[in-house]
Write a protein that holds these residues in place. Structure first.
Motif, PDB file in Angstrom:
ATOM      1  N   THR A 138     -27.621 -68.111  83.163  1.00 16.61           N
ATOM      2  CA  THR A 138     -26.696 -67.787  84.249  1.00 16.61           C
ATOM      3  C   THR A 138     -27.456 -67.495  85.543  1.00 16.61           C
ATOM      4  OG1 THR A 138     -25.085 -66.901  82.676  1.00 16.61           O
ATOM      5  CG2 THR A 138     -24.874 -66.213  84.972  1.00 16.61           C
ATOM      6  N   ASP A 139     -28.549 -66.746  85.436  1.00 19.64           N
ATOM      7  CA  ASP A 139     -29.358 -66.461  86.624  1.00 19.64           C
ATOM      8  C   ASP A 139     -29.911 -67.745  87.233  1.00 19.64           C
ATOM      9  OD1 ASP A 139     -28.883 -63.786  86.294  1.00 19.64           O
ATOM     10  OD2 ASP A 139     -30.755 -63.385  85.232  1.00 19.64           O
ATOM     11  N   LEU A 140     -30.408 -68.635  86.386  1.00 22.06           N
ATOM     12  CA  LEU A 140     -30.975 -69.888  86.892  1.00 22.06           C
ATOM     13  C   LEU A 140     -29.908 -70.766  87.530  1.00 22.06           C
ATOM     14  CD1 LEU A 140     -33.437 -70.782  83.978  1.00 22.06           C
ATOM     15  CD2 LEU A 140     -34.041 -70.003  86.269  1.00 22.06           C
ATOM     16  N   ARG A 146     -27.455 -71.664  94.889  1.00 20.79           N
ATOM     17  CA  ARG A 146     -27.916 -71.263  96.222  1.00 20.79           C
ATOM     18  C   ARG A 146     -28.889 -72.282  96.802  1.00 20.79           C
ATOM     19  NH1 ARG A 146     -27.554 -66.034  93.741  1.00 20.79           N
ATOM     20  NH2 ARG A 146     -29.640 -66.267  92.875  1.00 20.79           N
ATOM     21  N   ALA A 147     -29.805 -72.789  95.978  1.00 25.28           N
ATOM     22  CA  ALA A 147     -30.776 -73.767  96.465  1.00 25.28           C
ATOM     23  C   ALA A 147     -30.093 -75.060  96.886  1.00 25.28           C
ATOM     24  CB  ALA A 147     -31.822 -74.044  95.387  1.00 25.28           C
ATOM     25  N   ASN A 245     -33.596 -77.331  87.632  1.00 22.35           N
ATOM     26  CA  ASN A 245     -32.932 -78.164  86.618  1.00 22.35           C
ATOM     27  C   ASN A 245     -33.748 -78.219  85.331  1.00 22.35           C
ATOM     28  OD1 ASN A 245     -30.690 -78.775  88.150  1.00 22.35           O
ATOM     29  ND2 ASN A 245     -31.567 -80.656  88.980  1.00 22.35           N
ATOM     30  N   GLU A 246     -35.053 -78.342  85.464  1.00 23.82           N
ATOM     31  CA  GLU A 246     -35.909 -78.381  84.278  1.00 23.82           C
ATOM     32  C   GLU A 246     -35.871 -77.050  83.531  1.00 23.82           C
ATOM     33  OE1 GLU A 246     -39.738 -79.434  85.696  1.00 23.82           O
ATOM     34  OE2 GLU A 246     -39.188 -81.516  86.206  1.00 23.82           O
ATOM     35  N   ALA A 249     -32.609 -76.744  81.654  1.00 18.64           N
ATOM     36  CA  ALA A 249     -32.620 -77.585  80.454  1.00 18.64           C
ATOM     37  C   ALA A 249     -33.446 -76.943  79.340  1.00 18.64           C
ATOM     38  CB  ALA A 249     -33.162 -78.967  80.795  1.00 18.64           C
ATOM     39  N   GLU A 250     -34.558 -76.327  79.692  1.00 23.81           N
ATOM     40  CA  GLU A 250     -35.385 -75.661  78.676  1.00 23.81           C
ATOM     41  C   GLU A 250     -34.644 -74.486  78.042  1.00 23.81           C
ATOM     42  OE1 GLU A 250     -38.927 -74.559  80.645  1.00 23.81           O
ATOM     43  OE2 GLU A 250     -39.692 -76.614  80.879  1.00 23.81           O
ATOM     44  N   VAL A 251     -33.970 -73.686  78.866  1.00 29.36           N
ATOM     45  CA  VAL A 251     -33.228 -72.543  78.321  1.00 29.36           C
ATOM     46  C   VAL A 251     -32.073 -73.025  77.462  1.00 29.36           C
ATOM     47  CG1 VAL A 251     -31.846 -70.523  78.926  1.00 29.36           C
ATOM     48  CG2 VAL A 251     -33.904 -71.047  80.222  1.00 29.36           C
ATOM     49  N   TYR A 252     -31.434 -74.123  77.861  1.00 30.85           N
ATOM     50  CA  TYR A 252     -30.334 -74.657  77.054  1.00 30.85           C
ATOM     51  C   TYR A 252     -30.823 -75.074  75.672  1.00 30.85           C
ATOM     52  CZ  TYR A 252     -26.590 -77.628  75.372  1.00 30.85           C
ATOM     53  OH  TYR A 252     -25.600 -78.199  74.595  1.00 30.85           O
TER      54      TYR A 252
END
Length: 396
Positions: A138-140, A146-147, A245-246, A249-252
């Motif tokens: 969620t933080d990412l 924002r980015a 994005n990377e 994807a890693e956290v997912y």
């Protein structure tokens, strides 16, 4: 047998504990450091004051995590009082000041008088890990939003036509912006050479993307003041979004891997519309334990899908959405209902029927989400996977 109640106003560095007896008399009031030796000494001193002790805290994690672990490991009965409950209850006590000692007193007194407080249920290892992973994701996602907004703003300042033509959350447009940001640079490169440049970087549908960028470049031949500096910022921000994005994807992958190991994962994902991410968020919200939700109505009330009455005087039958509910769990059921409308025939028929009754889109989706609460609760109760056709049971 003497019974006592210990209320703890938890903080990051220190806690304040107040102990009351059955008549509400104060037996102890102490400020202790958030450190294991101090907490163990507090536990020993409180247990020496009575035969049966009930603890109550206003935090379920964060600064209170060590305190909760100490109490659970020593077999203490622990209740959870939400902070907003403590805040509202404080108005009924004498005085207007707010101190940690006063809050601890309110917590202990509310635990002494009320019978509707829920015991604090520390999650198992899998649920705790999923909570950490989903919070990190969620933080990412918020950082990426924002980015992306900053990137769109900067790109609009020098090349609005390209900003309209690109979906800058996708990898292909982001890769394009790492190399070319201005209309002059894209025209100089040309559509064919730009396509080759994108293909060499393994961008999907490179021809369509290159053609869209070339067409946007042909619509602008005026250079904006500060174009070079802004183009450099666009280059940097595009790389930042790609990096986010990377990471997402890693956290997912971590969430999916840990969720698949949970015993309830096959049951939860068997319901159309729920995948590993929504399933993990469901486990985090419910602690993976339906013992607290004796009925599906109670689960629906917890996630805000059961209306609350607002009756007064002669006005009756006035139902509204509750103000206090678990918004994350409601999002799980609402989002999964939206997804199931597209890929589940039964959900689609239910949605169409509600629309034919005159309900708006949001109302129909909420009605479907409420129905799915009943279905998922029954599946978890029986520990069986979802079937479009209910199994036939023979009478004994």
């Amino acid at each position: 047998m003497s019974r006592i109640w210990a209320g703890v106003d938890a903080g990051k560095t220190h806690h304040h504990c107040v102990v009351l007896d059955a008549e509400g008399a104060k037996l102890l009031s102490r400020r202790v450091a958030n450190d294991e030796p101090e907490l163990l000494q507090l536990l020993a001193d409180v247990l020496a004051l009575g035969d049966e002790t009930t603890w109550a805290v206003d935090l379920a994690d964060g600064g209170a995590a060590l305190l909760i672990a100490v109490l659970v490991h020593h077999g203490q009965h622990l209740l959870y009082i939400p902070g907003h409950v403590v805040n509202r209850a404080s108005g009924s006590y004498r005085g207007e000041g707010k101190t940690d000692a006063r809050d601890a007193l309110v917590i202990a007194d509310q635990a002494r008088m009320r019978r509707d407080l829920n015991p604090l249920r520390p999650g198992d290892e899998a649920t705790v890990e999923l909570k950490l992973f989903t919070a990190r994701r969620t933080d990412l996602v918020c950082d990426r939003t924002r980015a992306v907004n900053r990137l769109r703003g900067a790109l609009t300042g020098i090349f609005p036509a390209l900003e309209r033509a690109l979906e800058v959350t996708n990898t292909g447009p982001l890769m394009l912006l790492t190399g070319y940001q201005t209309p002059t640079a894209i025209r100089r490169m040309g559509a064919r050479r730009l396509e080759t440049w994108l293909r060499n970087r393994r961008v999907r549908d490179a021809a369509t993307l290159a053609r869209a960028a070339a067409e946007a470049a042909e619509r602008q031949h005026t250079a904006v003041v500060g174009e070079k500096a802004i183009a450099q910022l666009v280059h940097t921000m595009a790389k930042e979004v790609m990096s986010l994005n990377e990471k997402i994807a890693e956290v997912y992958k971590l969430i999916e891997s840990r969720f698949r190991q949970h015993e309830l994962a096959p049951v939860i994902t068997s319901l159309p519309g729920i995948g590993p991410l929504l399933g993990a968020e469901f486990l985090v919200a419910t602690h993976g334990d339906l013992a607290f939700f004796a009925t599906s109505d109670r689960l629906a009330g917890f996630d805000g899908l059961a209306p609350a009455p607002r009756d007064s005087g002669r006005v009756s039958g006035n139902l509204h959405r509750p103000k206090r509910y678990h918004r994350g769990l409601q999002r799980v059921f609402y989002t999964s209902a939206l997804i199931s409308i597209r890929n589940c025939a039964e959900s689609r028929r239910f949605y169409d029927r509600k629309r034919a009754e005159g309900k708006r889109h949001t109302q129909a989706v909420l009605a479907l989400a409420r129905r799915r609460v009943n279905v998922l609760w029954a599946l978890l109760r029986d520990r069986r996977c979802y079937q479009a056709v209910p199994p036939v049971t023979s009478a004994a």
